[in-house]
Write a protein that holds these residues in place. Structure first.
Motif, PDB file in Angstrom:
ATOM      1  N   SER A 203      35.885  33.434  40.637  1.00  0.00           N
ATOM      2  CA  SER A 203      36.972  34.251  40.093  1.00  0.00           C
ATOM      3  C   SER A 203      36.748  35.701  40.445  1.00  0.00           C
TER       4      SER A 203
ATOM      5  N   SER B  79      38.844  39.950  40.375  1.00  0.00           N
ATOM      6  CA  SER B  79      39.951  40.854  40.089  1.00  0.00           C
ATOM      7  C   SER B  79      40.458  41.394  41.419  1.00  0.00           C
TER       8      SER B  79
ATOM      9  N   VAL C  70      43.022  44.028  43.233  1.00  0.00           N
ATOM     10  CA  VAL C  70      43.864  45.202  43.049  1.00  0.00           C
ATOM     11  C   VAL C  70      44.745  45.326  44.283  1.00  0.00           C
TER      12      VAL C  70
ATOM     13  N   THR D 220      46.324  45.124  38.862  1.00  0.00           N
ATOM     14  CA  THR D 220      45.148  44.257  38.883  1.00  0.00           C
ATOM     15  C   THR D 220      45.553  42.848  38.483  1.00  0.00           C
ATOM     16  N   THR D 221      45.157  41.898  39.290  1.00  0.00           N
ATOM     17  CA  THR D 221      45.464  40.489  39.054  1.00  0.00           C
ATOM     18  C   THR D 221      44.162  39.714  38.975  1.00  0.00           C
ATOM     19  N   GLN D 222      44.041  38.870  37.960  1.00  0.00           N
ATOM     20  CA  GLN D 222      42.879  37.989  37.837  1.00  0.00           C
ATOM     21  C   GLN D 222      43.165  36.723  38.651  1.00  0.00           C
TER      22      GLN D 222
ATOM     23  N   ASN E  82      48.532  38.255  35.833  1.00  0.00           N
ATOM     24  CA  ASN E  82      48.530  39.695  35.606  1.00  0.00           C
ATOM     25  C   ASN E  82      49.549  39.978  34.512  1.00  0.00           C
TER      26      ASN E  82
ATOM     27  N   GLN F 223      32.483  42.540  46.859  1.00  0.00           N
ATOM     28  CA  GLN F 223      33.813  43.093  47.122  1.00  0.00           C
ATOM     29  C   GLN F 223      34.285  42.796  48.540  1.00  0.00           C
TER      30      GLN F 223
ATOM     31  N   THR G 191      37.358  42.006  43.862  1.00  0.00           N
ATOM     32  CA  THR G 191      36.019  42.130  43.315  1.00  0.00           C
ATOM     33  C   THR G 191      35.688  40.815  42.631  1.00  0.00           C
TER      34      THR G 191
ATOM     35  N   LYS H 227      33.644  38.219  40.388  1.00  0.00           N
ATOM     36  CA  LYS H 227      32.863  38.324  39.146  1.00  0.00           C
ATOM     37  C   LYS H 227      31.608  37.491  39.249  1.00  0.00           C
TER      38      LYS H 227
END
Length: 137
Positions: free
Chosen positions: A54, A56, A58, A65-67, A80, A120, A135, A137
Motif C-alpha cells: 500500500s 500514498s 500524490v 493524496t490517494t491511498q 481519496n 518512493q 510513497t 508504506k
C-alpha cells in the motif's frame, strides 16, 4: 497596429505557448533519462508487485493524496476524499498498466516508475508527462 497584425501576433504567441507546453510534457520523463536515471524494468516491476503493498499517491495535477493498495493477485483499490475505486493492474514490458472501474472511465493507462528513494517512486505516463509520486508504506 492593424487588426491583421494583432491577429498574427496573437497566433504566434499561442503557437509558442503551445509548443512550450507540449515540450514540457514530453521532456518531464526525458529529463530523468538525460540525467542517467532509468525507470524500473520488467524484472524490477515484477519484484515490486510480487507482494501486496500500500501507499500514498500524490497526483501532480490536483495535488490530491490517494491511498492505494496493489494486491499480488493483480487487483487494486484506491480511496481519496472524492471517491473509492477498484480495478486491476498488469505489467506490460517495462510499464505498470492500470484499469479502474471509475477512474478514466475504465480505460487502461500505462506508466513508467522511477525509484527516487527507498520507498518512493515518481510515475510518468507513456507520453512522458509527470503523473505524481507514490510513497510506499
Amino acid at each position: 497596429m492593424t487588426k491583421s497584425m494583432n491577429f498574427r501576433k496573437a497566433m504566434a504567441f499561442a503557437l509558442i505557448v503551445s509548443l512550450l507546453v507540449l515540450t514540457g510534457c514530453v521532456t518531464a520523463k526525458q529529463t530523468k533519462l538525460d540525467l542517467g536515471l532509468k525507470p524500473l524494468n520488467n524484472e524490477q516491476l515484477h519484484e515490486l508487485f510480487s507482494n501486496t503493498f500500500s501507499g500514498s499517491f500524490v497526483n501532480d495535477k490536483n495535488k490530491m493524496t490517494t491511498q492505494v493498495t496493489y494486491n499480488k493477485d493483480g487487483s487494486q483499490t484506491l480511496s481519496n476524499r472524492k471517491l473509492s475505486d477498484t480495478g486491476n493492474w498488469r505489467i506490460a514490458g517495462d510499464e505498470y498498466c492500470s484499469k479502474w472501474k471509475i477512474v478514466r472511465k475504465g480505460a487502461e493507462e500505462c506508466s513508467s516508475w522511477f525509484k527516487i528513494a527507498d520507498n518512493q517512486y515518481e510515475v510518468y505516463s507513456t507520453s512522458g508527462s509527470f503523473v505524481g509520486v507514490l510513497t510506499v508504506k
